[in-house]
Scaffold this active site. Structure first.
Site, PDB file in Angstrom:
ATOM      1  N   CYS A  48       0.850  -1.184   0.000  1.00  0.00           N
ATOM      2  CA  CYS A  48       0.000   0.000   0.000  1.00  0.00           C
ATOM      3  C   CYS A  48       0.891   1.240   0.000  1.00  0.00           C
ATOM      4  O   CYS A  48       1.877   1.290   0.738  1.00  0.00           O
ATOM      5  CB  CYS A  48      -0.889   0.031   1.251  1.00  0.00           C
ATOM      6  SG  CYS A  48      -2.079  -1.320   1.320  1.00  0.00           S
ATOM      7  N   ALA A  49       0.553   2.224  -0.813  1.00  0.00           N
ATOM      8  CA  ALA A  49       1.329   3.466  -0.851  1.00  0.00           C
ATOM      9  C   ALA A  49       1.161   4.224   0.468  1.00  0.00           C
ATOM     10  O   ALA A  49       2.115   4.772   1.001  1.00  0.00           O
ATOM     11  CB  ALA A  49       0.894   4.327  -2.024  1.00  0.00           C
TER      12      ALA A  49
END
Length: 140
Positions: A48-49
């Site tokens: 996940c960013a």
């Protein structure tokens, strides 16, 4: 917290993506805060960013436990996506979670096609982690 059926109904009612985007943010605001001590490297979702944490709880039959989840993110829209994922999977038996592809539901309500590729990948990472945990617990 909104149920999956409620979220699907609300998405059907909202016509444009701007309204849906605001709704996802509202879902995130309604998500209970995750306690600081649960924001650990083990609970962090890789891929996940934004920072995303997922905590799994099980109860009932050890061979096919009911699984429930807590989650949080440091980004508003992602917090809303976490809320949708939790509504999709929490409270179900591990075998059902392992078999349930949330992306079919997300596509049906028009969620995926309006997300950036980074957010879509993060959503996939959350779903993958939950389903993998469920597969392990259903097979235990």
């Amino acid at each position: 917290m909104a149920s999956l059926d409620q979220i699907i109904d609300d998405f059907a009612f909202l016509d444009d993506w701007e309204d849906r985007y605001r709704y996802v943010i509202e879902l995130g605001k309604a998500l209970p805060e995750l306690a600081e001590e649960k924001r650990t490297p083990e609970n962090k979702v890789m891929g996940c960013a934004s920072q995303v944490w997922l905590v799994t709880h099980t109860s009932g039959d050890p061979e096919n436990p009911i699984m429930s989840f807590e989650g949080d993110s440091d980004a508003h829209i992602v917090r809303g996506l976490v809320a949708i994922v939790l509504a999709t999977y929490s409270g179900k038996p591990a075998s059902e979670i392992a078999a349930l592809d949330a992306f079919e539901i997300f596509s049906k309500i028009g969620l995926v096609e309006n997300l950036s590729s980074q957010r879509s990948n993060g959503l996939r990472s959350m779903v993958k982690r939950i389903r993998e945990e469920a597969k392990i617990r259903a097979a235990a």
